[in-house]
Design an enzyme around this catalytic site. Structure first.
Site, PDB file in Angstrom:
ATOM      1  N   HIS A 113       4.765  -7.500   0.270  1.00 24.43           N
ATOM      2  CA  HIS A 113       4.272  -8.662  -0.188  1.00 24.43           C
ATOM      3  C   HIS A 113       5.199  -8.802  -1.483  1.00 24.43           C
ATOM      4  O   HIS A 113       5.687  -7.935  -2.074  1.00 24.43           O
ATOM      5  CB  HIS A 113       2.888  -8.733  -0.187  1.00 24.43           C
ATOM      6  CG  HIS A 113       2.109  -8.694   0.939  1.00 24.43           C
ATOM      7  ND1 HIS A 113       1.368  -9.689   1.428  1.00 24.43           N
ATOM      8  CD2 HIS A 113       1.815  -7.572   1.816  1.00 24.43           C
ATOM      9  CE1 HIS A 113       0.738  -9.309   2.851  1.00 24.43           C
ATOM     10  NE2 HIS A 113       1.316  -7.811   3.014  1.00 24.43           N
TER      11      HIS A 113
ATOM     12  N   ASP B 175       0.820  -1.344  -0.117  1.00 22.69           N
ATOM     13  CA  ASP B 175      -0.153   0.051   0.172  1.00 22.69           C
ATOM     14  C   ASP B 175       0.976   1.125   0.151  1.00 22.69           C
ATOM     15  O   ASP B 175       1.980   1.366   0.538  1.00 22.69           O
ATOM     16  CB  ASP B 175      -0.879  -0.007   1.419  1.00 22.69           C
ATOM     17  CG  ASP B 175      -1.928  -1.007   1.167  1.00 22.69           C
ATOM     18  OD1 ASP B 175      -1.909  -1.788   0.260  1.00 22.69           O
ATOM     19  OD2 ASP B 175      -2.979  -0.787   2.066  1.00 22.69           O
TER      20      ASP B 175
ATOM     21  N   SER C 296       8.187   3.869   5.293  1.00 24.02           N
ATOM     22  CA  SER C 296       9.273   4.060   4.419  1.00 24.02           C
ATOM     23  C   SER C 296       9.104   3.776   3.027  1.00 24.02           C
ATOM     24  O   SER C 296       7.975   4.013   2.451  1.00 24.02           O
ATOM     25  CB  SER C 296      10.505   3.278   4.956  1.00 24.02           C
ATOM     26  OG  SER C 296      11.809   3.358   4.226  1.00 24.02           O
TER      27      SER C 296
END
EC number: 4.1.1.65
Length: 301
Positions: free
Chosen positions: A147, A90, A254
């Site tokens: 992911h 995201d 980050s």
């Protein structure tokens, strides 16, 4: 004027000390104080707790546990199709595009070297010459687990010490070589689409970078490059991760950088600088150039 002050402060402030302090505080169990901090953070950054596996603030005894909260089942469906890669996190696309003459575009006229990003590993850099890169910025409000874009076999992990500048858009536009100078964890995978690199970039007050196979990679921050190698796919000890599977996480926000070899994939057309990303959504599609080649003993897989 205010922006220039913010940038100057980043050069002057003790970023390592602030990061250690933030990491220490984020692990403390402060009861009511911790709950107040979590609620204030969620309100200020407009965190959507409805997506969390447990939407109640009281479920998180430390700030770090809140920050790396898992999502509820089904919140991020992973794009299907053997030729489709999914977004790893995201956030929002900072930049993406071709790696040209060994350089990646950072922002506002700033470029940085592929070889510098990969800690001077010219052999690894050669594998991504004229390939593609994508930089995804994770804002404080975002889900902070990272992911896999596709199935992959882990072959190498490299920890690179460095600065801890913020990685927000303002800093990216004003600090040269930002991603090649910040602390980072470089993960190299063998995939069906050629070699793929996923880099977790540290930043100010990022208390920790973790991977699912090794746990916490940083801290400690010992100031030296560390390298781990892993067996190939045909070895029973190989570490294999599937598309959409968690591979790492940030304890405080980050950036993730992906590298792909030349002529292997093409980014989906709806992605551009500033595009909001959701893990699991379409990222890239295989070019499958070999499908047009005649079948011979040299190219049979």
């Amino acid at each position: 004027m205010l922006d220039s002050i913010k940038i100057r402060l980043q050069y002057l402030l003790p970023k390592q000390g602030l990061t250690r302090l933030a990491g220490w505080g984020a692990e403390r169990r402060g009861a009511m104080l911790t709950q107040w901090v979590i609620k204030a953070f969620a309100w200020y950054y407009k965190v959507d707790m409805k997506e969390a596996q447990d939407p109640e603030f009281s479920a998180y005894p430390t700030f770090n546990e809140f920050f790396v909260r898992p999502l509820r089942d089904g919140a991020r469906p992973v794009v299907s199709g053997l030729d489709m890669l999914c977004l790893p996190a995201d956030g929002a696309v900072s930049q993406l595009g071709p790696i040209t003459d060994g350089k990646l575009f950072q922002a506002k006229g700033h470029f940085y070297s592929l070889e510098a990003l990969l800690a001077g590993n010219y052999q690894l850099a050669e594998r991504f010459k004229e390939g593609l890169f994508a930089t995804t910025y994770l804002a404080p409000r975002d889900y902070h687990r990272v992911h896999m874009p596709c199935d992959g076999v882990l072959r190498e992990m490299i920890y690179v010490p460095g600065d801890l500048f913020s990685v927000n858009p303002l800093t990216a536009a004003n600090v040269p070589n930002l991603f090649a100078r910040n602390e980072r964890v470089i993960c190299v995978f063998d995939t069906e689409f050629g070699p793929m690199v996923q880099i977790l970039v540290g930043a100010t007050i990022v208390g920790s970078i973790e991977t699912v196979w090794s746990g916490t990679v940083t801290p400690p921050r010992e100031g030296i490059i560390k390298r781990w190698t892993y067996p190939a796919a045909n070895d029973e000890a190989a570490i294999t991760l599937e598309k959409g599977q968690e591979m790492g996480r940030f304890k405080l926000g980050s950036t993730v950088i992906n590298l792909f070899a030349a002529n292997q994939v093409a980014f989906v057309p709806q992605l551009s600088s500033g595009t909001v990303t959701r893990m699991g959504a379409p990222f890239a599609e295989a070019l499958r150039l070999h499908a047009a080649e005649p079948v011979t003993s040299e190219n049979v897989i």
